[in-house]
Motif scaffolding. Structure first.
Motif, PDB file in Angstrom:
ATOM      1  N   GLU A 128       0.832  -1.208   0.000  1.00 49.36           N
ATOM      2  CA  GLU A 128       0.000   0.000   0.000  1.00 49.36           C
ATOM      3  C   GLU A 128       0.865   1.256   0.000  1.00 49.36           C
ATOM      4  OE1 GLU A 128      -3.196   2.411  -0.262  1.00 49.36           O
ATOM      5  OE2 GLU A 128      -3.084   0.237  -0.555  1.00 49.36           O
ATOM      6  N   SER A 129       1.974   1.234   0.732  1.00 53.30           N
ATOM      7  CA  SER A 129       2.876   2.393   0.757  1.00 53.30           C
ATOM      8  C   SER A 129       3.471   2.642  -0.628  1.00 53.30           C
ATOM      9  CB  SER A 129       4.005   2.157   1.766  1.00 53.30           C
ATOM     10  OG  SER A 129       3.498   2.065   3.079  1.00 53.30           O
ATOM     11  N   ILE A 130       3.886   1.560  -1.297  1.00 55.63           N
ATOM     12  CA  ILE A 130       4.449   1.697  -2.644  1.00 55.63           C
ATOM     13  C   ILE A 130       3.390   2.224  -3.612  1.00 55.63           C
ATOM     14  CG2 ILE A 130       5.413   0.414  -4.599  1.00 55.63           C
ATOM     15  CD1 ILE A 130       6.681  -1.475  -2.488  1.00 55.63           C
ATOM     16  N   ASP A 182       9.850  13.928  -7.274  1.00 54.33           N
ATOM     17  CA  ASP A 182       9.769  12.649  -7.967  1.00 54.33           C
ATOM     18  C   ASP A 182      10.976  11.777  -7.644  1.00 54.33           C
ATOM     19  OD1 ASP A 182       8.456  10.917 -10.027  1.00 54.33           O
ATOM     20  OD2 ASP A 182      10.390  11.220 -11.029  1.00 54.33           O
ATOM     21  N   GLU A 183      12.148  12.384  -7.603  1.00 53.77           N
ATOM     22  CA  GLU A 183      13.348  11.621  -7.261  1.00 53.77           C
ATOM     23  C   GLU A 183      13.256  11.072  -5.835  1.00 53.77           C
ATOM     24  OE1 GLU A 183      16.652  14.161  -7.868  1.00 53.77           O
ATOM     25  OE2 GLU A 183      16.469  14.188 -10.069  1.00 53.77           O
ATOM     26  N   LEU A 184      12.694  11.879  -4.942  1.00 52.50           N
ATOM     27  CA  LEU A 184      12.522  11.423  -3.563  1.00 52.50           C
ATOM     28  C   LEU A 184      11.533  10.266  -3.501  1.00 52.50           C
ATOM     29  CD1 LEU A 184      12.986  11.708  -0.522  1.00 52.50           C
ATOM     30  CD2 LEU A 184      11.178  13.461  -0.502  1.00 52.50           C
ATOM     31  N   TYR A 185      10.431  10.389  -4.248  1.00 50.23           N
ATOM     32  CA  TYR A 185       9.441   9.313  -4.277  1.00 50.23           C
ATOM     33  C   TYR A 185      10.047   8.016  -4.808  1.00 50.23           C
ATOM     34  CZ  TYR A 185       5.688  12.717  -3.442  1.00 50.23           C
ATOM     35  OH  TYR A 185       4.867  13.666  -2.889  1.00 50.23           O
ATOM     36  N   VAL A 186      10.822   8.131  -5.898  1.00 52.38           N
ATOM     37  CA  VAL A 186      11.442   6.945  -6.490  1.00 52.38           C
ATOM     38  C   VAL A 186      12.402   6.293  -5.506  1.00 52.38           C
ATOM     39  CG1 VAL A 186      13.020   6.135  -8.284  1.00 52.38           C
ATOM     40  CG2 VAL A 186      11.182   7.712  -8.878  1.00 52.38           C
ATOM     41  N   SER A 187      13.193   7.121  -4.837  1.00 45.18           N
ATOM     42  CA  SER A 187      14.142   6.584  -3.858  1.00 45.18           C
ATOM     43  C   SER A 187      13.414   5.853  -2.729  1.00 45.18           C
ATOM     44  CB  SER A 187      14.987   7.727  -3.282  1.00 45.18           C
ATOM     45  OG  SER A 187      15.828   7.262  -2.256  1.00 45.18           O
ATOM     46  N   THR A 188      12.331   6.448  -2.269  1.00 44.51           N
ATOM     47  CA  THR A 188      11.561   5.817  -1.188  1.00 44.51           C
ATOM     48  C   THR A 188      10.896   4.529  -1.674  1.00 44.51           C
ATOM     49  OG1 THR A 188      11.093   8.020  -0.288  1.00 44.51           O
ATOM     50  CG2 THR A 188       9.759   6.192   0.531  1.00 44.51           C
ATOM     51  N   GLU A 189      10.381   4.549  -2.906  1.00 40.40           N
ATOM     52  CA  GLU A 189       9.781   3.338  -3.470  1.00 40.40           C
ATOM     53  C   GLU A 189      10.793   2.209  -3.564  1.00 40.40           C
ATOM     54  OE1 GLU A 189       6.910   3.029  -6.768  1.00 40.40           O
ATOM     55  OE2 GLU A 189       7.012   5.215  -6.842  1.00 40.40           O
ATOM     56  N   ALA A 192       1.176   9.228  -6.104  1.00 38.43           N
ATOM     57  CA  ALA A 192       1.647  10.598  -5.889  1.00 38.43           C
ATOM     58  C   ALA A 192       2.560  11.043  -7.035  1.00 38.43           C
ATOM     59  CB  ALA A 192       2.389  10.686  -4.556  1.00 38.43           C
ATOM     60  N   ARG A 193       3.374  10.140  -7.552  1.00 42.30           N
ATOM     61  CA  ARG A 193       4.251  10.483  -8.680  1.00 42.30           C
ATOM     62  C   ARG A 193       3.437  10.832  -9.929  1.00 42.30           C
ATOM     63  NH1 ARG A 193       7.983   6.378 -10.673  1.00 42.30           N
ATOM     64  NH2 ARG A 193       8.869   8.177 -11.776  1.00 42.30           N
ATOM     65  N   GLU A 194       2.343  10.089 -10.123  1.00 43.07           N
ATOM     66  CA  GLU A 194       1.524  10.323 -11.319  1.00 43.07           C
ATOM     67  C   GLU A 194       0.880  11.706 -11.317  1.00 43.07           C
ATOM     68  OE1 GLU A 194      -1.230   7.140 -11.261  1.00 43.07           O
ATOM     69  OE2 GLU A 194       0.221   5.610 -11.905  1.00 43.07           O
ATOM     70  N   ARG A 225      10.842  21.728  -8.949  1.00 43.47           N
ATOM     71  CA  ARG A 225      10.575  21.227  -7.599  1.00 43.47           C
ATOM     72  C   ARG A 225       9.843  19.892  -7.634  1.00 43.47           C
ATOM     73  NH1 ARG A 225       7.698  26.366  -4.992  1.00 43.47           N
ATOM     74  NH2 ARG A 225       6.695  26.198  -7.037  1.00 43.47           N
ATOM     75  N   ALA A 226       8.978  19.735  -8.644  1.00 41.38           N
ATOM     76  CA  ALA A 226       8.264  18.463  -8.784  1.00 41.38           C
ATOM     77  C   ALA A 226       9.226  17.341  -9.155  1.00 41.38           C
ATOM     78  CB  ALA A 226       7.171  18.590  -9.832  1.00 41.38           C
ATOM     79  N   ARG A 227      10.238  17.666  -9.963  1.00 43.25           N
ATOM     80  CA  ARG A 227      11.218  16.652 -10.332  1.00 43.25           C
ATOM     81  C   ARG A 227      12.023  16.211  -9.109  1.00 43.25           C
ATOM     82  NH1 ARG A 227      11.756  19.859 -15.104  1.00 43.25           N
ATOM     83  NH2 ARG A 227      13.646  20.873 -14.284  1.00 43.25           N
ATOM     84  N   GLU A 228      12.304  17.147  -8.216  1.00 38.61           N
ATOM     85  CA  GLU A 228      13.009  16.799  -6.978  1.00 38.61           C
ATOM     86  C   GLU A 228      12.149  15.861  -6.124  1.00 38.61           C
ATOM     87  OE1 GLU A 228      14.072  20.344  -4.981  1.00 38.61           O
ATOM     88  OE2 GLU A 228      15.536  20.994  -6.496  1.00 38.61           O
TER      89      GLU A 228
END
Length: 233
Positions: free
Chosen positions: A164-166, A187-194, A172-174, A182-185
């Motif tokens: 569910e977290s993933i 997105d990188e954070l989201y990808v790293s967390t995923e 959120a990325r979509e 700032r959105a790209r930053e």
């Protein structure tokens, strides 16, 4: 958690009740013959007694039928549990190991430096998360919830929370507008967390596969042993 096969014998009418019914019938008939009364007169004289005997017989018959029905339902439930565990063992361990393999690149530093390999691994991992979510919510798993030991049940719930977290992160990325720096930053954070979550999910899925396989084997062996000992005189 294991379950023993129901060993209650088929419910039968108590011998004492059968004997009393027979004796009562004989006494009533003998009394009627000795008193030389017509059937109508005899029936009128003993109607209270006859009604009481019939009421007792009806009550005993009802209790017997209820016990027979309960015993039958218990046997059906027991056999259904065996089928459910066999079905779970045939499906979940293999599926969970497959999905764990697809998520392995995100456990530690195993992801390839090749951008094409990384893209392929990402797609495979996303599909693995989706398929694992479907598997954990499927009937082959939920039908065994009442049988699973707490360790496996809690691990199942942990896997669901990771999935569910993933999924939330991906949603959120979509919604991001990647034209915005700032959105790209973000997105990188989201990808790293995923990726971190995927690594944890892969490890938990592999552990789940091993635990379910071992538990199901022990359950079925113990059930077979119980069944064999029950049949042995």
């Amino acid at each position: 958690m294991t379950q023993n096969e129901p060993t209650d014998p088929e419910p039968t009418l108590p011998p004492a009740v059968i004997a009393c019914a027979i004796i009562g019938a004989v006494v009533l008939v003998a009394t009627s013959l000795n008193e030389n009364k017509s059937f109508g007169t005899w029936l009128y004289d003993y109607q209270t007694l006859i009604t009481g005997v019939l009421a007792v017989i009806a009550a005993v018959a009802t209790i017997w039928q209820m016990r027979a029905s309960d015993a039958l339902q218990e046997r059906h439930a027991f056999r259904g549990d065996i089928i459910a565990v066999k079905r779970l063992r045939a499906f979940l361990p293999g599926a969970a190991r497959e999905y764990a393999d697809n998520l392995r690149p995100y456990a530690g530093d195993e992801n390839s430096p090749n951008p094409f390999d990384r893209a392929y691994n990402w797609i495979q991992a996303q599909h693995a998360v989706e398929r694992l979510q479907d598997a954990l919510q499927g009937y082959r798993v939920t039908s065994c919830f009442h049988l699973l030991p707490s360790e496996i049940f809690e691990l199942l719930e942990d896997c669901k929370r990771e999935v569910e977290s993933i999924s939330k992160l991906e949603r959120a990325r979509e919604e991001l507008d990647l034209q915005d720096p700032r959105a790209r930053e973000r997105d990188e954070l989201y990808v790293s967390t995923e990726m971190e979550r995927m690594g944890k999910l892969g490890a938990k899925a592999a552990q789940l596969a091993s635990l379910v396989d071992k538990w199901a084997e022990d359950f079925l062996v113990e059930t077979e042993r119980s069944h064999t000992s029950h049949l042995t005189p």
